[in-house]
Write a protein that holds these residues in place. Structure first.
Motif, PDB file in Angstrom:
ATOM      1  N   ASN A  35      35.269  -8.027  34.715  1.00 39.38           N
ATOM      2  CA  ASN A  35      34.964  -8.933  35.828  1.00 39.38           C
ATOM      3  C   ASN A  35      35.829 -10.191  35.820  1.00 39.38           C
ATOM      4  OD1 ASN A  35      33.840 -10.054  33.597  1.00 39.38           O
ATOM      5  ND2 ASN A  35      31.787 -10.279  34.434  1.00 39.38           N
ATOM      6  N   SER A  36      36.969 -10.181  35.131  1.00 40.83           N
ATOM      7  CA  SER A  36      37.872 -11.327  35.135  1.00 40.83           C
ATOM      8  C   SER A  36      38.868 -11.202  36.286  1.00 40.83           C
ATOM      9  CB  SER A  36      38.609 -11.421  33.797  1.00 40.83           C
ATOM     10  OG  SER A  36      39.357 -10.262  33.577  1.00 40.83           O
ATOM     11  N   ASN A  37      39.437 -12.348  36.676  1.00 34.04           N
ATOM     12  CA  ASN A  37      40.432 -12.351  37.750  1.00 34.04           C
ATOM     13  C   ASN A  37      41.741 -12.951  37.231  1.00 34.04           C
ATOM     14  OD1 ASN A  37      40.011 -15.114  37.717  1.00 34.04           O
ATOM     15  ND2 ASN A  37      38.636 -15.081  39.467  1.00 34.04           N
ATOM     16  N   LYS A  38      42.748 -13.030  38.093  1.00 34.88           N
ATOM     17  CA  LYS A  38      44.074 -13.473  37.666  1.00 34.88           C
ATOM     18  C   LYS A  38      44.064 -14.907  37.149  1.00 34.88           C
ATOM     19  CE  LYS A  38      46.881 -10.491  40.577  1.00 34.88           C
ATOM     20  NZ  LYS A  38      47.994 -10.454  41.543  1.00 34.88           N
TER      21      LYS A  38
END
Length: 98
Positions: A35-38
């Protein structure tokens, strides 16, 4: 993602033959939290390794349906991040140096 602990974003370095070829271009591959983003990946790499990140690319891999001893099961979903650093920076975790 509020109140992020950056050491939990990066799961482990992804060390394969293809990833080692990317090291020559200043690109490092990590397995990251699903569930991490850039932006959180960029901040995590910059904080943990004291480097400057130029670009982050993300690869989502969906888990396959498989059978184990005749019973159906499913592999977990995963996410990889290809992190490009600025030219004067490098991460020694992949090269084995100090």
């Amino acid at each position: 993602m509020k109140n992020v602990i950056y050491s939990d974003v990066l799961v482990k370095p992804w060390i394969t033959e293809k990833a080692s070829l990317l090291l020559e271009n200043g690109k490092y591959v990590f397995q990251v939290c699903v569930n991490s983003n850039k932006l959180t990946i960029q901040k995590a790499v910059e904080q943990l390794f004291n480097v400057k990140v130029k670009k982050v690319n993300i690869i989502n891999t969906l888990g396959k349906n498989k059978r184990f001893k005749g019973r159906p099961g499913r592999r977990a979903d995963s996410k990889k991040a290809v992190v490009t650093l600025l030219p004067n920076y490098k991460i020694d975790v992949f090269t084995g140096g100090q």
